[in-house]
Motif scaffolding. Structure first.
Motif, PDB file in Angstrom:
ATOM      1  N   HIS A 226       0.046   2.000  13.930  1.00 23.13           N
ATOM      2  CA  HIS A 226       0.370   3.366  13.518  1.00 23.13           C
ATOM      3  C   HIS A 226      -0.713   3.974  12.627  1.00 23.13           C
ATOM      4  O   HIS A 226      -0.828   5.194  12.543  1.00 23.13           O
ATOM      5  N   CYS A 227      -1.449   3.110  11.958  1.00 22.47           N
ATOM      6  CA  CYS A 227      -2.515   3.585  11.082  1.00 22.47           C
ATOM      7  C   CYS A 227      -3.776   3.795  11.922  1.00 22.47           C
ATOM      8  O   CYS A 227      -4.690   2.978  11.938  1.00 22.47           O
ATOM      9  N   THR A 228      -3.835   4.920  12.608  1.00 23.12           N
ATOM     10  CA  THR A 228      -4.917   5.190  13.551  1.00 23.12           C
ATOM     11  C   THR A 228      -6.170   5.678  12.829  1.00 23.12           C
ATOM     12  O   THR A 228      -6.141   6.041  11.644  1.00 23.12           O
TER      13      THR A 228
ATOM     14  N   LEU B 253       4.158   8.026   5.258  1.00 20.01           N
ATOM     15  CA  LEU B 253       4.623   6.663   4.962  1.00 20.01           C
ATOM     16  C   LEU B 253       4.886   5.844   6.231  1.00 20.01           C
ATOM     17  O   LEU B 253       4.582   4.651   6.270  1.00 20.01           O
ATOM     18  N   PRO B 254       5.469   6.439   7.304  1.00 12.42           N
ATOM     19  CA  PRO B 254       5.639   5.638   8.532  1.00 12.42           C
ATOM     20  C   PRO B 254       4.324   5.152   9.132  1.00 12.42           C
ATOM     21  O   PRO B 254       4.316   4.183   9.894  1.00 12.42           O
TER      22      PRO B 254
ATOM     23  N   LEU C  59       0.827  -1.207   0.000  1.00 15.12           N
ATOM     24  CA  LEU C  59       0.000   0.000   0.000  1.00 15.12           C
ATOM     25  C   LEU C  59       0.863   1.259   0.000  1.00 15.12           C
ATOM     26  O   LEU C  59       0.552   2.238  -0.706  1.00 15.12           O
ATOM     27  N   ALA C  60       1.947   1.264   0.775  1.00 19.22           N
ATOM     28  CA  ALA C  60       2.841   2.428   0.793  1.00 19.22           C
ATOM     29  C   ALA C  60       3.435   2.670  -0.593  1.00 19.22           C
ATOM     30  O   ALA C  60       3.502   3.819  -1.074  1.00 19.22           O
TER      31      ALA C  60
ATOM     32  N   VAL D 198       3.512  16.247   0.044  1.00 22.46           N
ATOM     33  CA  VAL D 198       3.995  16.323   1.425  1.00 22.46           C
ATOM     34  C   VAL D 198       3.246  15.319   2.290  1.00 22.46           C
ATOM     35  O   VAL D 198       3.855  14.605   3.110  1.00 22.46           O
ATOM     36  N   TRP D 199       1.941  15.247   2.134  1.00 22.49           N
ATOM     37  CA  TRP D 199       1.130  14.314   2.940  1.00 22.49           C
ATOM     38  C   TRP D 199       1.511  12.855   2.671  1.00 22.49           C
ATOM     39  O   TRP D 199       1.645  12.055   3.591  1.00 22.49           O
TER      40      TRP D 199
END
Length: 433
Positions: free
Chosen positions: A71-73, A63-64, A20-21, A57-58
């Motif tokens: 981390h994917c809140t 990416l992290p 996905l990244a 930028v977003w």
């Protein structure tokens, strides 16, 4: 010696997050390329440039967030969805009306599909459906009418994200099932190992106390009776046992978690000579025949093979009588070590081993066959009433083989003791007698 804990993680989600990244980065450049190729047709290109600067930028800054589910809140997903919807609605402001009505691409283009996929990987198909809905509404508002190509693109994103979300849910369930299966396998092997140790020590002592107490009589008989009751209770516990509940990782993105307890090897992991371990078994009634050269095995394999030989000799003493003789023959073949233990006792009646295993007497099943199975070897038993019994123990020299090699032996290990050999092996065994 202290044990060590081996942790195995299984996750199908981690590759999905990485994919996905990569998808978001590639589709960002794709959307920018579409804009550059049609720059002259835009009514307000500076609006598109500002949006693409924000989108770039977003995309790289977040990416992290796509390393794993924690981390994917929800807050990040909501902001991501806002960026995608805003880009779709800004397209009519930046682009010309003619291009919009003709079905031209939106500013974020297929980058918006990555937002729905993030929801799908994070929360499954329901989250994917929720995320696809505002994207679909924004596309319809952008076109003004439900054109065929717009409806087609909306349905494609909807179906793809929901399908991937469903696959992720199925994969998670499969991981939990696999973790449970591996946990049961590890617990079963540990239980069998403990059962072998108990059989080689505690159970045999209790059985001896029961027999001797019955012979002596008096208070010793009562002590023997109590020892017999405890032996039965302990055998029941060993043959049943408890299996721990499987554990899953606290971090769901890292997949299912299985902890397996392993017995480490000795401090000196070098090979040992099997002859030195078997030498103490030689006596006036036990003859040991061995090669003149060292019979080299890994320490763990040599210990387990020696313990299996000891269990076979214990069975000779218990069932063949004090006057029975036994012979140990060690054969060093190129790919395996074979140790045969035979006696001149009365033999084993047909069906006796199956009956003993049903009663919880697991000397042959665990102390002999179980040890060899764990090493990837096999234990063959041939017994003819009135002609004694022979146990052939075979251990491959490469005892670190795969689980498949051990599993391939299970069918052989589980055969009946009287029918567990083909004709050639039976003739060879009888020829030794």
């Amino acid at each position: 010696m202290a044990k060590r804990e081996r942790v195995m993680r299984m996750s199908v989600e981690q590759p999905l997050w990485r994919a996905l990244a990569a998808y978001r980065v590639l589709t960002l450049f794709y959307a920018i390329g579409l804009f550059v190729s049609a720059y002259d047709d835009f009514a307000r290109p500076w609006v598109a440039i500002g949006y693409f600067a924000l989108l770039a930028v977003w995309t790289f800054a977040t990416l992290p967030r796509l390393t794993h589910a924690d981390h994917c809140t929800k807050r990040f997903l909501a902001a991501d969805l806002t960026v995608a919807v805003a880009g779709i609605l800004l397209t009519r402001v930046a682009d010309s009306a003619e291009r919009v009505d003709a079905g031209g691409p939106t500013l974020p283009s297929i980058w918006t599909a990555g937002v729905a996929l993030a929801f799908a990987i994070k929360g499954g198909w329901r989250w994917a459906a929720v995320a696809s809905t505002p994207i679909a509404v924004a596309n319809l508002i952008h076109r003004g009418v439900p054109a065929r190509d717009t409806v087609h693109n909306v349905m494609l994103v909807w179906v793809a994200s929901i399908a991937i979300g469903y696959v992720v849910e199925v994969a998670r369930a499969s991981e939990r099932t696999l973790a449970r299966a591996l946990e049961i396998e590890a617990a079963t092997r540990e239980r069998e190992r403990l059962a072998r140790d108990i059989h080689d020590s505690v159970l045999q002592v209790l059985a001896m106390v029961q027999r001797r107490g019955a012979v002596i009589g008096g208070e010793a008989a009562e002590l023997g009776r109590m020892a017999g009751e405890q032996e039965v209770a302990l055998r029941t516990l060993v043959s049943g046992g408890l299996l721990p509940v499987s554990r899953v990782s606290e971090d769901s993105a890292e997949g299912a978690l299985v902890r397996a307890v392993e017995e480490p090897d000795d401090d000196d992991p070098g090979p040992v000579d099997l002859r030195t371990l078997l030498a103490p078994y030689a006596s006036g009634r036990v003859s040991l025949a061995e090669p003149g050269a060292p019979v080299v095995l890994a320490p763990a394999a040599a210990r387990e093979l020696t313990a299996a030989v000891g269990a076979a000799l214990d069975n000779v003493r218990r069932h063949a009588g004090d006057g029975a003789r036994a012979w140990i023959l060690v054969e060093d073949e190129p790919d395996a070590v074979i140790v045969s233990v035979r006696d001149d006792g009365p033999g084993i009646p047909e069906g006796r081993l199956a009956q003993a295993e049903g009663e919880g007497r697991l000397g042959v099943a665990l102390s002999i066959r179980g040890r060899l199975r764990d090493l990837g070897g096999s234990a063959e038993l041939v017994s003819t009433p009135g002609q004694g019994t022979e146990v052939e123990l075979r251990v491959p020299k490469d005892t670190g083989g795969s689980r498949d090699s051990r599993d391939s032996q299970d069918g052989r290990d589980g055969r009946d003791s009287r029918d567990g050999r083909d004709g050639k092996d039976t003739e060879r065994a009888r020829g030794r007698r």
